[in-house]
Write a protein that holds these residues in place. Structure first.
Motif, mmCIF file in Angstrom:
data_model
loop_
_atom_site.group_PDB
_atom_site.id
_atom_site.type_symbol
_atom_site.label_atom_id
_atom_site.label_comp_id
_atom_site.label_asym_id
_atom_site.label_seq_id
_atom_site.Cartn_x
_atom_site.Cartn_y
_atom_site.Cartn_z
ATOM 1 N N CYS A 1 4.062 -5.127 -0.678
ATOM 2 C CA CYS A 1 4.306 -3.701 -0.424
ATOM 3 C C CYS A 1 4.039 -2.879 -1.683
ATOM 4 C CB CYS A 1 5.751 -3.465 0.005
ATOM 5 S SG CYS A 1 6.171 -4.024 1.648
ATOM 6 N N ASP A 2 4.543 -3.358 -2.795
ATOM 7 C CA ASP A 2 4.386 -2.627 -4.050
ATOM 8 C C ASP A 2 2.927 -2.494 -4.449
ATOM 9 O OD1 ASP A 2 7.120 -2.298 -4.120
ATOM 10 O OD2 ASP A 2 7.474 -3.888 -5.587
ATOM 11 N N GLN A 3 2.136 -3.525 -4.212
ATOM 12 C CA GLN A 3 0.709 -3.447 -4.522
ATOM 13 C C GLN A 3 -0.006 -2.481 -3.579
ATOM 14 O OE1 GLN A 3 -1.160 -4.786 -7.167
ATOM 15 N NE2 GLN A 3 0.970 -4.896 -7.835
ATOM 16 N N PHE A 4 0.354 -2.515 -2.312
ATOM 17 C CA PHE A 4 -0.207 -1.583 -1.339
ATOM 18 C C PHE A 4 0.111 -0.149 -1.776
ATOM 19 C CE2 PHE A 4 -0.556 0.993 2.385
ATOM 20 C CZ PHE A 4 -1.519 0.399 3.187
ATOM 21 N N MET A 5 1.369 0.074 -2.160
ATOM 22 C CA MET A 5 1.802 1.395 -2.593
ATOM 23 C C MET A 5 1.043 1.863 -3.830
ATOM 24 S SD MET A 5 5.906 1.047 -2.052
ATOM 25 C CE MET A 5 6.238 2.533 -2.974
ATOM 26 N N LEU A 6 0.851 0.959 -4.777
ATOM 27 C CA LEU A 6 0.125 1.300 -5.997
ATOM 28 C C LEU A 6 -1.278 1.797 -5.669
ATOM 29 C CD1 LEU A 6 0.095 1.330 -9.112
ATOM 30 C CD2 LEU A 6 -0.682 -1.052 -9.021
ATOM 31 N N GLY A 7 -1.970 1.063 -4.815
ATOM 32 C CA GLY A 7 -3.315 1.476 -4.403
ATOM 33 C C GLY A 7 -3.303 2.812 -3.677
ATOM 34 N N ALA A 8 -2.352 2.994 -2.774
ATOM 35 C CA ALA A 8 -2.268 4.240 -1.997
ATOM 36 C C ALA A 8 -1.961 5.439 -2.891
ATOM 37 C CB ALA A 8 -1.220 4.092 -0.894
ATOM 38 N N LYS A 9 -1.064 5.241 -3.861
ATOM 39 C CA LYS A 9 -0.727 6.326 -4.793
ATOM 40 C C LYS A 9 -1.918 6.692 -5.660
ATOM 41 C CE LYS A 9 4.231 5.516 -5.241
ATOM 42 N NZ LYS A 9 5.315 4.991 -6.088
ATOM 43 N N ILE B 1 -2.338 -10.422 -2.917
ATOM 44 C CA ILE B 1 -1.942 -9.361 -3.863
ATOM 45 C C ILE B 1 -3.105 -8.391 -4.069
ATOM 46 C CG2 ILE B 1 -1.521 -8.947 -6.336
ATOM 47 C CD1 ILE B 1 1.062 -9.620 -5.085
ATOM 48 N N LYS B 2 -4.278 -8.933 -4.286
ATOM 49 C CA LYS B 2 -5.471 -8.095 -4.479
ATOM 50 C C LYS B 2 -5.807 -7.330 -3.203
ATOM 51 C CE LYS B 2 -7.180 -11.439 -7.744
ATOM 52 N NZ LYS B 2 -7.630 -12.802 -7.658
ATOM 53 N N GLN B 3 -5.697 -8.025 -2.089
ATOM 54 C CA GLN B 3 -6.000 -7.398 -0.796
ATOM 55 C C GLN B 3 -5.037 -6.237 -0.510
ATOM 56 O OE1 GLN B 3 -5.289 -9.887 2.630
ATOM 57 N NE2 GLN B 3 -6.686 -8.713 3.893
ATOM 58 N N ALA B 4 -3.757 -6.412 -0.809
ATOM 59 C CA ALA B 4 -2.766 -5.358 -0.578
ATOM 60 C C ALA B 4 -3.113 -4.114 -1.389
ATOM 61 C CB ALA B 4 -1.369 -5.862 -0.922
ATOM 62 N N TYR B 5 -3.453 -4.304 -2.656
ATOM 63 C CA TYR B 5 -3.828 -3.180 -3.514
ATOM 64 C C TYR B 5 -5.059 -2.460 -2.950
ATOM 65 C CZ TYR B 5 -5.745 -0.596 -7.430
ATOM 66 O OH TYR B 5 -6.269 0.384 -8.216
ATOM 67 N N TYR C 1 -0.359 -0.657 9.196
ATOM 68 C CA TYR C 1 -0.740 -1.837 8.420
ATOM 69 C C TYR C 1 0.418 -2.815 8.516
ATOM 70 C CZ TYR C 1 -4.463 0.985 6.407
ATOM 71 O OH TYR C 1 -5.572 1.766 6.239
ATOM 72 N N PHE C 2 0.089 -4.082 8.651
ATOM 73 C CA PHE C 2 1.109 -5.113 8.759
ATOM 74 C C PHE C 2 0.998 -6.082 7.592
ATOM 75 C CE2 PHE C 2 0.044 -4.336 13.407
ATOM 76 C CZ PHE C 2 1.035 -3.385 13.577
ATOM 77 N N ILE C 3 2.137 -6.408 7.025
ATOM 78 C CA ILE C 3 2.218 -7.386 5.944
ATOM 79 C C ILE C 3 3.190 -8.468 6.386
ATOM 80 C CG2 ILE C 3 2.966 -7.804 3.568
ATOM 81 C CD1 ILE C 3 2.230 -4.864 2.940
ATOM 82 N N MET D 1 -6.300 -2.514 0.121
ATOM 83 C CA MET D 1 -6.025 -1.890 1.408
ATOM 84 C C MET D 1 -5.282 -0.574 1.204
ATOM 85 S SD MET D 1 -4.801 -4.006 4.759
ATOM 86 C CE MET D 1 -6.001 -5.323 4.634
ATOM 87 N N GLY D 2 -4.319 -0.574 0.283
ATOM 88 C CA GLY D 2 -3.606 0.655 -0.020
ATOM 89 C C GLY D 2 -4.524 1.724 -0.593
ATOM 90 N N LYS D 3 -5.423 1.297 -1.451
ATOM 91 C CA LYS D 3 -6.373 2.232 -2.075
ATOM 92 C C LYS D 3 -7.282 2.885 -1.034
ATOM 93 C CE LYS D 3 -8.711 2.457 -6.456
ATOM 94 N NZ LYS D 3 -7.890 3.530 -6.946
ATOM 95 N N ASN D 4 -7.539 2.169 0.042
ATOM 96 C CA ASN D 4 -8.463 2.664 1.076
ATOM 97 C C ASN D 4 -7.781 3.318 2.269
ATOM 98 O OD1 ASN D 4 -11.012 1.941 -0.137
ATOM 99 N ND2 ASN D 4 -10.312 -0.166 0.094
ATOM 100 N N VAL D 5 -6.488 3.602 2.126
ATOM 101 C CA VAL D 5 -5.788 4.305 3.205
ATOM 102 C C VAL D 5 -6.486 5.625 3.386
ATOM 103 C CG1 VAL D 5 -3.665 5.550 3.760
ATOM 104 C CG2 VAL D 5 -3.536 3.222 2.953
#
Length: 179
Positions: free
Chosen positions: A22-30, A169-173, A116-118, A175-179
């Motif tokens: 979640c935190d990696q997804f959030m980092l990318g999204a932010k 971990i990389k995928q979560a980041y 998105y599902f984790i 995916m978040g970046k590409n929201v």
């Protein structure tokens, strides 16, 4: 376009594997300019739905005066909802299922969202998570305009921290970046 991203982290273990994703997804999204909020479900008081139909009689207001009303408001306001859970006995944990069940009061207002599902599991096979994903899909199938946008499979993660350095971990980041 900046989006409101709501991350629902249902792990009962703070700093656990699904929360790390979640935190990696959030980092990318932010980093992509989105407004991001995480709710650690375990910190919220959410009672079980008892099918009393009080919400139907009270314009969507549940008889329970707990934290779910606040969570539900945020789900309705979000553009993107990330639902994260550890896999217990090949399905989502009780915290996530309880949250989903309690959306009954106003689920028809959770419209046109990207999901998105984790999922994290000790098992190293993605197939071991299919029941969990079917549970999420059963929920989103009931929501008007819901779009499944991505899945992060955190396989082979039993002990806290096992997910570090994984592809997930990389995928979560990303995916978040590409929201």
């Amino acid at each position: 376009m900046n989006k409101k991203v709501l991350v629902l982290s249902a792990s009962p273990r703070k700093g656990g594997n699904s929360e790390m994703l979640c935190d990696q997804f959030m980092l990318g999204a932010k980093e992509s300019g989105n407004q991001v909020e995480k709710i650690f479900v375990g910190d919220k008081k959410i009672n079980y739905c008892v099918a009393c139909d009080g919400c139907k009689r009270n314009n969507g207001n549940c008889v329970y005066k707990d934290d779910m009303a606040e969570v539900l408001e945020k789900m309705i306001a979000a553009d993107v909802i990330v639902m994260a859970t550890p896999v217990y006995f090949y399905t989502m944990d009780g915290q996530m299922k309880t949250l989903i069940d309690r959306t009954v009061a106003r689920y028809t207002e959770i419209r046109n969202k990207e999901f998105y599902f984790i999922a994290t599991a000790a098992d190293d096979r993605k197939q071991a998570m299919e029941r969990t994903l079917e549970g999420f899909r059963g929920f989103t199938c009931c929501l008007s305009g819901a779009k499944e946008k991505g899945i992060i499979y955190g396989t082979g993660a039993w002990n806290k921290g096992d997910i570090k350095g994984s592809q997930a971990i990389k995928q979560a980041y990303e995916m978040g970046k590409n929201v």
